[in-house]
Scaffold this motif. Structure first.
Motif, PDB file in Angstrom:
ATOM      1  N   GLU A  19      41.350  38.614  39.038  1.00  0.00           N
ATOM      2  CA  GLU A  19      42.080  37.390  39.427  1.00  0.00           C
ATOM      3  C   GLU A  19      42.901  36.903  38.246  1.00  0.00           C
ATOM      4  O   GLU A  19      42.352  36.670  37.179  1.00  0.00           O
ATOM      5  CB  GLU A  19      41.066  36.313  39.861  1.00  0.00           C
ATOM      6  CG  GLU A  19      41.664  34.963  40.172  1.00  0.00           C
ATOM      7  CD  GLU A  19      42.707  35.049  41.279  1.00  0.00           C
ATOM      8  OE1 GLU A  19      42.334  35.282  42.436  1.00  0.00           O
ATOM      9  OE2 GLU A  19      43.908  34.887  40.977  1.00  0.00           O
ATOM     10  N   ASP A  20      44.206  36.740  38.471  1.00  0.00           N
ATOM     11  CA  ASP A  20      45.067  36.320  37.368  1.00  0.00           C
ATOM     12  C   ASP A  20      45.220  34.806  37.260  1.00  0.00           C
ATOM     13  O   ASP A  20      45.787  34.318  36.293  1.00  0.00           O
ATOM     14  CB  ASP A  20      46.443  36.986  37.477  1.00  0.00           C
ATOM     15  CG  ASP A  20      47.149  36.637  38.775  1.00  0.00           C
ATOM     16  OD1 ASP A  20      46.487  36.709  39.837  1.00  0.00           O
ATOM     17  OD2 ASP A  20      48.329  36.290  38.741  1.00  0.00           O
ATOM     18  N   GLU A  21      44.724  34.065  38.264  1.00  0.00           N
ATOM     19  CA  GLU A  21      44.768  32.601  38.132  1.00  0.00           C
ATOM     20  C   GLU A  21      43.505  32.167  37.403  1.00  0.00           C
ATOM     21  O   GLU A  21      42.397  32.233  37.957  1.00  0.00           O
ATOM     22  CB  GLU A  21      44.819  31.945  39.518  1.00  0.00           C
ATOM     23  CG  GLU A  21      46.144  32.137  40.209  1.00  0.00           C
ATOM     24  CD  GLU A  21      46.078  31.688  41.664  1.00  0.00           C
ATOM     25  OE1 GLU A  21      45.497  30.612  41.929  1.00  0.00           O
ATOM     26  OE2 GLU A  21      46.582  32.412  42.525  1.00  0.00           O
ATOM     27  N   ASP A  52      41.939  40.053  43.920  1.00  0.00           N
ATOM     28  CA  ASP A  52      43.153  39.340  44.314  1.00  0.00           C
ATOM     29  C   ASP A  52      44.237  40.391  44.589  1.00  0.00           C
ATOM     30  O   ASP A  52      44.375  41.361  43.850  1.00  0.00           O
ATOM     31  CB  ASP A  52      43.588  38.410  43.171  1.00  0.00           C
ATOM     32  CG  ASP A  52      44.761  37.525  43.573  1.00  0.00           C
ATOM     33  OD1 ASP A  52      45.016  37.375  44.784  1.00  0.00           O
ATOM     34  OD2 ASP A  52      45.425  36.979  42.664  1.00  0.00           O
ATOM     35  N   MET A  78      47.561  39.706  44.843  1.00  0.00           N
ATOM     36  CA  MET A  78      48.800  39.415  44.098  1.00  0.00           C
ATOM     37  C   MET A  78      48.492  39.370  42.614  1.00  0.00           C
ATOM     38  O   MET A  78      48.022  38.358  42.086  1.00  0.00           O
ATOM     39  CB  MET A  78      49.359  38.060  44.556  1.00  0.00           C
ATOM     40  CG  MET A  78      49.861  38.068  45.983  1.00  0.00           C
ATOM     41  SD  MET A  78      51.455  38.908  46.127  1.00  0.00           S
ATOM     42  CE  MET A  78      52.540  37.613  45.549  1.00  0.00           C
ATOM     43  N   LEU A  79      48.757  40.489  41.943  1.00  0.00           N
ATOM     44  CA  LEU A  79      48.449  40.602  40.520  1.00  0.00           C
ATOM     45  C   LEU A  79      49.703  41.022  39.771  1.00  0.00           C
ATOM     46  O   LEU A  79      50.575  41.684  40.344  1.00  0.00           O
ATOM     47  CB  LEU A  79      47.371  41.674  40.300  1.00  0.00           C
ATOM     48  CG  LEU A  79      45.980  41.395  40.871  1.00  0.00           C
ATOM     49  CD1 LEU A  79      45.148  42.668  40.847  1.00  0.00           C
ATOM     50  CD2 LEU A  79      45.296  40.293  40.068  1.00  0.00           C
ATOM     51  N   LYS A 118      43.135  32.471  50.553  1.00  0.00           N
ATOM     52  CA  LYS A 118      43.311  31.268  49.736  1.00  0.00           C
ATOM     53  C   LYS A 118      43.945  30.172  50.574  1.00  0.00           C
ATOM     54  O   LYS A 118      44.865  30.475  51.325  1.00  0.00           O
ATOM     55  CB  LYS A 118      44.226  31.560  48.547  1.00  0.00           C
ATOM     56  CG  LYS A 118      43.608  32.403  47.462  1.00  0.00           C
ATOM     57  CD  LYS A 118      44.644  32.578  46.350  1.00  0.00           C
ATOM     58  CE  LYS A 118      44.109  33.534  45.291  1.00  0.00           C
ATOM     59  NZ  LYS A 118      45.113  33.849  44.266  1.00  0.00           N
TER      60      LYS A 118
END
Ligand code: CA
Length: 233
Positions: A14-16, A58, A60-61, A107
């Protein structure tokens, strides 16, 4: 495979940062060990080194996409993979499921929901490791695979062969999405090109035999646009 003498280890991709830390906090509080990575390349590299028990991915990375990570992991492992997708990314979810992901959350999700999914997928994975399990049980149903017998709320119920296979396929994925494609392939075979209405007709018949109210199904629920899900205890 999940060992019984240690906490399952979850790889969170997860990039967030804030979301990743919240996920870490909530999973650790449930007794899981957690490793967080923020991009796809690290995910593949770390998975190869540590063989985590479950991957929360995730889609969207930055850099290598979540779908490519899913494909790479699935090529070498049966580890449960739960995708995390944006609300409007249904096409990505379907693509991920076709690539072998097991489940998904959208999400924004609640931490309670996420923990439940993680727990269900780990349970399913450890169940899958026991090849001699010949009875599938839920709160209302008992499906004896070796005797080919179904018991519904304590009473025997007859199923035709395809109905039996369909219910088995759903119960093996208990708590998880069973896509239309996966069910058709598993019950009718990969070469089946018939009308997908066949699946709906069989679902309807099985519901009539297992649901208390077939018009308001509680055990075999429809996941709109994607497939079905068995939910029971
Ligand atoms: Ca992201």
């Amino acid at each position: 495979m999940m060992a019984t003498d240690r906490a399952p280890i979850v790889l969170v991709v997860e990039d967030e940062e804030a979301l990743a830390e919240s996920v870490r906090y909530n999973l650790e509080r449930e007794g899981y060990a957690v490793e967080v990575v923020t991009n796809g390349m690290s995910a593949v590299r770390r998975f190869r080194a540590a063989h985590h028990d479950l991957v929360l991915l995730d889609l969207m990375l930055p850099g290598m996409s979540g779908l490519d990570v899913c494909k790479a992991l699935r090529a070498e492992s049966v580890v449960p993979i739960i995708m995390v997708s944006a609300k409007d990314a249904e096409a990505d979810v379907v693509a991920g499921l076709e690539l072998g992901a097991d489940d998904y959350v959208t999400k924004p999700f609640s931490m309670r929901e996420l923990v439940g999914r993680v727990r269900a997928n780990l349970r399913r994975a450890s169940f899958g490791a026991a090849p001699d399990a010949e009875v599938l049980e839920s709160a209302a149903l008992r499906l004896d695979l070796s005797r080919h017998e179904l018991t519904v709320r304590g009473g025997p119920v007859e199923l035709r062969p395809k109905e039996f296979e369909l219910l088995e396929a759903l119960m093996r994925r208990s708590g998880r999405l069973a896509t239309r494609e996966a069910l058709i392939e598993e019950v009718w075979g990969p070469g089946y090109f018939g009308d997908t209405k066949t699946l709906d007709v069989h679902i309807k018949r099985v519901r009539q035999k297992v649901e208390e109210d077939p018009h308001n199904p509680r055990l075999i629920v429809t996941v709109r646009g994607l497939g079905y899900k068995f939910v029971d205890g």
